[in-house]
Design an enzyme around this catalytic site. Structure first.
Site, short mmCIF file in Angstrom:
data_model
loop_
_atom_site.label_atom_id
_atom_site.label_comp_id
_atom_site.label_asym_id
_atom_site.label_seq_id
_atom_site.Cartn_x
_atom_site.Cartn_y
_atom_site.Cartn_z
N SER A 58 57.55 9.24 -12.59
CA SER A 58 56.56 8.52 -13.38
C SER A 58 57.03 7.11 -13.71
CB SER A 58 56.29 9.26 -14.69
OG SER A 58 55.52 8.46 -15.57
N TYR B 251 59.33 12.33 -22.41
CA TYR B 251 58.73 12.52 -21.08
C TYR B 251 59.38 11.56 -20.07
CZ TYR B 251 55.10 12.11 -17.46
OH TYR B 251 54.43 12.06 -16.26
N ARG C 33 44.20 -1.22 -18.74
CA ARG C 33 45.55 -1.05 -18.16
C ARG C 33 45.45 -0.41 -16.78
NH1 ARG C 33 49.19 3.44 -18.28
NH2 ARG C 33 51.31 2.79 -17.72
C1 15L Z 1 52.04 9.50 -16.50
O1 15L Z 1 53.12 9.68 -15.96
C2 15L Z 1 51.33 10.60 -17.18
O2 15L Z 1 51.43 11.81 -16.46
C3 15L Z 1 49.89 10.31 -17.45
O3 15L Z 1 49.46 11.18 -18.46
C4 15L Z 1 49.64 8.86 -17.84
O4 15L Z 1 50.24 8.57 -19.07
C5 15L Z 1 50.21 7.95 -16.80
O5 15L Z 1 51.57 8.21 -16.60
C6 15L Z 1 50.03 6.47 -17.12
O6 15L Z 1 51.02 5.75 -17.29
O7 15L Z 1 48.88 6.04 -17.22
#
Ligand code: 15L
Length: 272
Positions: free
Chosen positions: A110, A138, A176
């Site tokens: 992520s 997270y 965003r």
């Molecule tokens: C992520 O990694 C998440 O899974 C998702 O819920 C969003 O927060 C996404 O990033 C984001 O940055 O928009």
């Protein structure tokens, strides 16, 4: 290229997109989730198992040519929940791949692994210029994911591609997302590239569509063979009418992790 892919988190949002798109690109699927996946397709195998159950994961991985690990908690939560599902779960996925002789793993990383990274003054942000800088528990779990992936490449010779996914949504829902959107079709294309690229070793790439407003550099993902087709700009007019032009000094637009870097995401809000 083709082969059998073990897909964890198959019942989740991206898992569902991949179940739709990867077979069209020649991949056979063994779909794994903690709940039964709905509407199993002809030729699709199904495994109901918890990703933190190493024995079950190893059994599920036998005979697969790659593991696509999409399972886990997909946003901020408590430390016990995140560390179990996301860190222990990633360890089990990689260890199962190693034990079962699966040579390649694609990980759902992520952008939040590097969430506090500021937007550059101009130009595009390369992955190498955005080292770990997590914005949440997270995000920490996604840093651990990158660390575990790197370890399994250097120590055990696996190929591991870690995708720093942006906003994987059917459609952008905020301004965003005009920069961070990853469309369903492009998610399939990105995972396919990660499965197909010859000998990637350890690779970390941003996962976004070809958005006009991108500020995360897609060169590394394109080098794997990713050819994004979608652009969030087609949703810009409607979103800007409601929300106005983004203020780039606002952390939501000025940092990789957006709202995850704001007080709303303080750990205190997420204690057990
Ligand atoms: C992520 O990694 C998440 O899974 C998702 O819920 C969003 O927060 C996404 O990033 C984001 O940055 O928009």
């Amino acid at each position: 290229m083709s082969g059998l892919v073990l897909l964890s988190g198959a019942a989740g949002r991206i898992g569902t997109w991949l179940r739709g798109g990867l077979p069209e690109r020649g991949w056979a699927l063994r779909s794994l989730d903690v709940v039964p996946v709905p509407d199993v397709r002809p030729g699709e195998e199904q495994v109901v198992a918890d990703v933190t159950d190493l024995a079950a994961m190893t059994d599920a991985a036998r005979g697969a040519s790659a593991l696509v690990h999409m399972a886990g908690i997909s946003g901020e939560s408590t430390w016990p929940a995140i560390s179990h599902a996301n860190i222990e779960g990633t360890y089990c996925a990689l260890e199962a791949a190693r034990l079962a002789g699966v040579p390649r793993v694609v990980l759902a990383g992520s952008n939040h692994a590097t969430g506090y990274t500021p937007r550059p003054d101009g130009g595009l942000l390369r992955e190498v210029d955005a080292p770990p800088r997590p914005d949440t528990y997270y995000g920490v779990s996604k840093v651990a994911m990158e660390g575990l992936g790197s370890l399994y490449v250097d120590r055990y010779g696996l190929d591991v591609v870690c995708l720093r996914i942006g906003s994987a949504l059917a459609e952008p829902a905020s301004t965003r997302h005009l920069s961070t959107w990853l469309s369903p079709a492009d998610a399939v294309s990105l995972v396919d590239a990660a499965l197909t690229a010859p000998s990637p070793g350890f690779s970390v790439v941003w996962g976004v569509s070809a958005n006009t407003r991108n500020w995360w550099d897609l060169s590394a993902a394109r080098a794997l063979g990713y050819e994004p087709q979608d652009d969030a700009e087609v949703y810009a007019e409607a979103l800007l009418e409601v929300h106005g032009e983004p203020d780039l000094t606002d952390p939501v637009h000025g940092r990789v992790g957006g709202e995850y870097t704001t007080a709303e995401f303080d750990a205190e809000q997420f204690t057990a």
